[in-house]
Design a protein around this motif. Structure first.
Motif, mmCIF file in Angstrom:
data_model
loop_
_atom_site.group_PDB
_atom_site.id
_atom_site.type_symbol
_atom_site.label_atom_id
_atom_site.label_comp_id
_atom_site.label_asym_id
_atom_site.label_seq_id
_atom_site.Cartn_x
_atom_site.Cartn_y
_atom_site.Cartn_z
ATOM 1 N N GLU A 125 8.094 19.070 1.536
ATOM 2 C CA GLU A 125 7.469 19.627 2.741
ATOM 3 C C GLU A 125 6.492 18.614 3.347
ATOM 4 O O GLU A 125 6.437 18.456 4.568
ATOM 5 N N HIS A 126 5.748 17.924 2.496
ATOM 6 C CA HIS A 126 4.823 16.903 2.976
ATOM 7 C C HIS A 126 5.599 15.830 3.752
ATOM 8 O O HIS A 126 5.236 15.462 4.875
ATOM 9 N N ARG A 127 6.697 15.343 3.174
ATOM 10 C CA ARG A 127 7.498 14.306 3.847
ATOM 11 C C ARG A 127 8.154 14.848 5.115
ATOM 12 O O ARG A 127 8.256 14.153 6.123
ATOM 13 N N ARG A 128 8.581 16.124 5.068
ATOM 14 C CA ARG A 128 9.199 16.711 6.265
ATOM 15 C C ARG A 128 8.191 16.730 7.420
ATOM 16 O O ARG A 128 8.524 16.388 8.548
ATOM 17 N N LEU A 129 6.959 17.098 7.124
ATOM 18 C CA LEU A 129 5.919 17.140 8.161
ATOM 19 C C LEU A 129 5.602 15.743 8.676
ATOM 20 O O LEU A 129 5.415 15.546 9.884
ATOM 21 N N TYR A 164 0.807 -1.225 0.000
ATOM 22 C CA TYR A 164 0.000 0.000 0.000
ATOM 23 C C TYR A 164 0.839 1.273 0.000
ATOM 24 O O TYR A 164 0.414 2.311 0.478
ATOM 25 N N ARG A 165 2.057 1.193 -0.540
ATOM 26 C CA ARG A 165 2.854 2.414 -0.660
ATOM 27 C C ARG A 165 3.384 2.527 -2.093
ATOM 28 O O ARG A 165 3.525 1.522 -2.798
ATOM 29 N N CYS A 166 3.692 3.759 -2.466
ATOM 30 C CA CYS A 166 4.198 4.015 -3.809
ATOM 31 C C CYS A 166 5.526 3.283 -3.976
ATOM 32 O O CYS A 166 6.412 3.387 -3.123
ATOM 33 N N GLU A 167 5.682 2.576 -5.065
ATOM 34 C CA GLU A 167 6.908 1.798 -5.269
ATOM 35 C C GLU A 167 8.058 2.664 -5.787
ATOM 36 O O GLU A 167 9.171 2.178 -5.903
ATOM 37 N N TYR A 168 7.791 3.937 -6.050
ATOM 38 C CA TYR A 168 8.872 4.845 -6.447
ATOM 39 C C TYR A 168 9.325 5.690 -5.242
ATOM 40 O O TYR A 168 10.476 5.640 -4.858
ATOM 41 N N CYS A 169 8.401 6.451 -4.634
ATOM 42 C CA CYS A 169 8.786 7.365 -3.543
ATOM 43 C C CYS A 169 8.468 6.821 -2.156
ATOM 44 O O CYS A 169 8.795 7.459 -1.154
ATOM 45 N N HIS A 170 7.822 5.659 -2.096
ATOM 46 C CA HIS A 170 7.504 4.965 -0.848
ATOM 47 C C HIS A 170 6.461 5.667 0.028
ATOM 48 O O HIS A 170 6.329 5.337 1.203
ATOM 49 N N LEU A 171 5.733 6.620 -0.523
ATOM 50 C CA LEU A 171 4.670 7.268 0.250
ATOM 51 C C LEU A 171 3.531 6.275 0.484
ATOM 52 O O LEU A 171 2.963 5.750 -0.472
ATOM 53 N N PRO A 172 3.186 6.024 1.757
ATOM 54 C CA PRO A 172 2.059 5.123 2.025
ATOM 55 C C PRO A 172 0.730 5.759 1.602
ATOM 56 O O PRO A 172 0.569 6.973 1.715
ATOM 57 N N GLN A 173 -0.188 4.930 1.161
ATOM 58 C CA GLN A 173 -1.503 5.442 0.754
ATOM 59 C C GLN A 173 -2.167 6.240 1.873
ATOM 60 O O GLN A 173 -2.788 7.263 1.601
ATOM 61 N N ILE A 174 -2.018 5.808 3.105
ATOM 62 C CA ILE A 174 -2.726 6.500 4.195
ATOM 63 C C ILE A 174 -2.262 7.942 4.364
ATOM 64 O O ILE A 174 -2.962 8.740 4.954
ATOM 65 N N TRP A 175 -1.082 8.287 3.861
ATOM 66 C CA TRP A 175 -0.582 9.666 3.995
ATOM 67 C C TRP A 175 -0.637 10.427 2.685
ATOM 68 O O TRP A 175 -0.014 11.479 2.544
ATOM 69 N N SER A 176 -1.377 9.912 1.735
ATOM 70 C CA SER A 176 -1.508 10.585 0.445
ATOM 71 C C SER A 176 -2.881 11.231 0.347
ATOM 72 O O SER A 176 -3.880 10.651 0.765
ATOM 73 N N PHE A 177 -2.929 12.422 -0.204
ATOM 74 C CA PHE A 177 -4.206 13.122 -0.365
ATOM 75 C C PHE A 177 -5.038 12.486 -1.475
ATOM 76 O O PHE A 177 -6.255 12.531 -1.448
ATOM 77 N N LEU A 178 -4.366 11.925 -2.453
ATOM 78 C CA LEU A 178 -5.046 11.317 -3.600
ATOM 79 C C LEU A 178 -4.837 9.809 -3.581
ATOM 80 O O LEU A 178 -3.836 9.332 -3.043
ATOM 81 N N PRO A 179 -5.765 9.058 -4.163
ATOM 82 C CA PRO A 179 -5.582 7.602 -4.196
ATOM 83 C C PRO A 179 -4.390 7.202 -5.063
ATOM 84 O O PRO A 179 -4.153 7.801 -6.114
ATOM 85 N N HIS A 180 -3.634 6.227 -4.598
ATOM 86 C CA HIS A 180 -2.553 5.668 -5.401
ATOM 87 C C HIS A 180 -3.163 5.009 -6.643
ATOM 88 O O HIS A 180 -4.346 4.676 -6.668
ATOM 89 N N GLU A 181 -2.315 4.800 -7.637
ATOM 90 C CA GLU A 181 -2.780 4.296 -8.923
ATOM 91 C C GLU A 181 -1.924 3.109 -9.373
ATOM 92 O O GLU A 181 -0.790 2.959 -8.942
ATOM 93 N N ILE A 182 -2.493 2.314 -10.251
ATOM 94 C CA ILE A 182 -1.733 1.233 -10.871
ATOM 95 C C ILE A 182 -0.959 1.829 -12.047
ATOM 96 O O ILE A 182 -1.555 2.372 -12.975
ATOM 97 N N ASP A 183 0.356 1.752 -11.982
ATOM 98 C CA ASP A 183 1.216 2.281 -13.047
ATOM 99 C C ASP A 183 1.635 1.154 -13.973
ATOM 100 O O ASP A 183 2.010 0.076 -13.514
ATOM 101 N N HIS A 184 1.554 1.427 -15.266
ATOM 102 C CA HIS A 184 2.165 0.523 -16.242
ATOM 103 C C HIS A 184 3.621 0.937 -16.345
ATOM 104 O O HIS A 184 3.929 2.038 -16.812
#
Ligand code: ZN
Length: 134
Positions: free
Chosen positions: A120-124, A15-35
């Protein structure tokens, strides 16, 4: 051919971005399936060609498959979560993501991973203790 299951992509990525590792729970927008290799470039919708990406990474990536290394100016492929090991290409310095290889640097650059708003988001998140980069 096995049926593509979106749920498996989410679970595999924990449940986290496989590029930047941001977990879905801390994202404002829903994660997506990337090709990873975009459909435009004949990339199939398979578990091997997909990954979970936050909306910021996926939007910036678009159909890109490569970029120019900000250090050398040489063309390099983007990080591929299915065949590359994240820790070989990236390292955290606080909220800043550093590229250890041309591939890592190109991915950070093309996907705008160190955009000031994202930093800034990650810093917070780090300051609140809600997220760790380990
Ligand atoms: Zn991301």
């Amino acid at each position: 051919m096995a049926r593509f299951r979106r749920k498996l992509v989410w679970e595999r990525a924990q449940y986290r971005c496989e590029y930047c590792h941001l977990p879905q729970i801390w994202s404002f927008l829903p994660h997506e399936i990337d090709h990873i290799r975009a459909r435009k470039h004949h990339g199939p919708t398979t578990l091997h060609n997909t990954c979970l990406a936050c909306a910021c990474c996926n939007g910036a990536k678009g159909t890109n498959v490569a970029g120019y290394d900000p250090e050398s100016g040489d063309l390099a492929p983007l990080f591929n979560p299915r065949v590359d090991l994240w820790s070989e290409h990236f390292v955290w310095e606080g909220p800043l993501l550093l590229g250890l290889t041309p591939q890592g640097r190109v991915t950070i650059d093309v996907l705008n991973i160190n955009d000031p708003n994202r930093l800034e988001h990650r810093r917070l998140l780090l300051a609140s203790g809600d997220w760790t980069t380990s």
